[in-house]
Design an enzyme around this catalytic site. Sequence first.
Site, PDB file in Angstrom:
ATOM      1  N   LYS A  13       0.828  -1.213   0.000  1.00  0.00           N
ATOM      2  CA  LYS A  13       0.000   0.000   0.000  1.00  0.00           C
ATOM      3  C   LYS A  13       0.862   1.263   0.000  1.00  0.00           C
ATOM      4  CE  LYS A  13      -2.124  -0.997   3.882  1.00  0.00           C
ATOM      5  NZ  LYS A  13      -1.456  -2.268   4.247  1.00  0.00           N
ATOM      6  N   ARG A  88      -9.488   0.728   8.963  1.00  0.00           N
ATOM      7  CA  ARG A  88      -8.995  -0.617   9.269  1.00  0.00           C
ATOM      8  C   ARG A  88     -10.029  -1.465   9.968  1.00  0.00           C
ATOM      9  NH1 ARG A  88      -3.086   0.268   9.064  1.00  0.00           N
ATOM     10  NH2 ARG A  88      -1.939  -1.508   9.844  1.00  0.00           N
ATOM     11  N   ARG A 127      11.790  -6.005   5.114  1.00  0.00           N
ATOM     12  CA  ARG A 127      11.498  -4.581   4.920  1.00  0.00           C
ATOM     13  C   ARG A 127      12.244  -3.728   5.950  1.00  0.00           C
ATOM     14  NH1 ARG A 127       5.373  -2.429   4.340  1.00  0.00           N
ATOM     15  NH2 ARG A 127       5.159  -2.655   6.582  1.00  0.00           N
ATOM     16  N   ARG A 160      11.194  -2.089  11.722  1.00  0.00           N
ATOM     17  CA  ARG A 160      10.195  -1.566  12.658  1.00  0.00           C
ATOM     18  C   ARG A 160      10.012  -2.511  13.841  1.00  0.00           C
ATOM     19  NH1 ARG A 160       5.261  -0.030   8.677  1.00  0.00           N
ATOM     20  NH2 ARG A 160       4.151  -1.088  10.344  1.00  0.00           N
ATOM     21  N   ARG A 171      -0.258  -9.215  13.377  1.00  0.00           N
ATOM     22  CA  ARG A 171      -0.817  -8.201  12.465  1.00  0.00           C
ATOM     23  C   ARG A 171      -1.607  -8.853  11.329  1.00  0.00           C
ATOM     24  NH1 ARG A 171       4.192  -5.085  10.684  1.00  0.00           N
ATOM     25  NH2 ARG A 171       2.804  -3.720   9.500  1.00  0.00           N
TER      26      ARG A 171
HETATM   27  P1  AMP Z   1       0.842   0.423   9.354  1.00  0.00           P
HETATM   28  O1  AMP Z   1       2.090   1.205   9.156  1.00  0.00           O
HETATM   29  O2  AMP Z   1      -0.298   0.915   8.519  1.00  0.00           O
HETATM   30  O3  AMP Z   1       1.065  -1.058   9.205  1.00  0.00           O
HETATM   31  O4  AMP Z   1       0.387   0.676  10.876  1.00  0.00           O
HETATM   32  C1  AMP Z   1       1.229   0.323  11.947  1.00  0.00           C
HETATM   33  C2  AMP Z   1       0.397   0.156  13.212  1.00  0.00           C
HETATM   34  O5  AMP Z   1      -0.267   1.392  13.529  1.00  0.00           O
HETATM   35  C3  AMP Z   1      -0.725  -0.869  13.126  1.00  0.00           C
HETATM   36  O6  AMP Z   1      -0.274  -2.195  13.361  1.00  0.00           O
HETATM   37  C4  AMP Z   1      -1.654  -0.371  14.220  1.00  0.00           C
HETATM   38  O7  AMP Z   1      -1.151  -0.672  15.524  1.00  0.00           O
HETATM   39  C5  AMP Z   1      -1.570   1.152  14.058  1.00  0.00           C
HETATM   40  N1  AMP Z   1      -2.566   1.657  13.085  1.00  0.00           N
HETATM   41  C6  AMP Z   1      -2.303   2.257  11.898  1.00  0.00           C
HETATM   42  N2  AMP Z   1      -3.432   2.606  11.276  1.00  0.00           N
HETATM   43  C7  AMP Z   1      -4.450   2.216  12.082  1.00  0.00           C
HETATM   44  C8  AMP Z   1      -5.868   2.286  11.993  1.00  0.00           C
HETATM   45  N3  AMP Z   1      -6.486   2.837  10.916  1.00  0.00           N
HETATM   46  N4  AMP Z   1      -6.596   1.781  13.023  1.00  0.00           N
HETATM   47  C9  AMP Z   1      -6.006   1.239  14.120  1.00  0.00           C
HETATM   48  N5  AMP Z   1      -4.670   1.134  14.255  1.00  0.00           N
HETATM   49  C10 AMP Z   1      -3.885   1.619  13.246  1.00  0.00           C
END
Ligand code: AMP
Length: 220
Positions: A13, A88, A127, A160, A171
């Site tokens: 994404k 999400r 990554r 990360r 996740r």
């Molecule tokens: P990402 O970089 O999009 O994979 O997000 C990293 C982490 O941020 C996720 O595993 C969640 O803990 C939190 N997070 C990001 N976006 C959301 C969302 N829309 N709703 C809830 N938690 C989020």
Amino acid sequence: MKLILLGAPGAGKGTVAKLLTKMDGSVQISTGDILRGAVAAGTELGKQAEAAMKAGDLVSDDLIMGIMEERLKEDDCKAGYLLDGFPRTIPQAEALKVLLEKMGEKLDCAVEIDVPRDVILDRLTTRRTCTGCGEIYNVKSNPPAVEGKCDKCGEPVVQRDDETEEAISNRLNVYNDQTAPLVGFYKDEGLLLSVNATSSDAVIDAIKEKTERLMTVTQS
Ligand code: AMP
């Protein structure tokens, strides 16, 4: 265009969003990047989100909607946006619908990027992410020129916290349980575009074809 990018962690994404913003001047809004920035800066928001993020769980819908209500009102959103990692959950998607109706705006498309699980696992474990600008690297296929240092901004490039094997597995489960149902939600809304592709170029071609068709329909 106003697009949502749906897909499991590691589906691409962020990469697709970055390429698309260069093409049409829209802005990438990544809730993950916003939250990581808040954690790094030690803000109240960061403190509230940190534990859930580290475990690979979702942070609360209320916290996310608070962030997005503010973010979508900013001026740079007028040229269009790509929502990366938001919504999400079904409650977030419903709240977004209400928010956009209030703002007099409409989404053009929700793109589901569907990538096989083995590809995702390989991508996530290899990554690396820049702590400064969020640029994404891969130790095998796209390493930074100088190990551990971002080509763009020079800040450290790291794995990360939520990309340990345990957090990744959590996740992916969280995605299947809480986020995958959004595919049905946006299908019912008539907004879904499903792309089954591992290359970001193929995903972008499919999005361009769909959005060009949408523009033709809107104009005629
Ligand atoms: P990402 O970089 O999009 O994979 O997000 C990293 C982490 O941020 C996720 O595993 C969640 O803990 C939190 N997070 C990001 N976006 C959301 C969302 N829309 N709703 C809830 N938690 C989020």
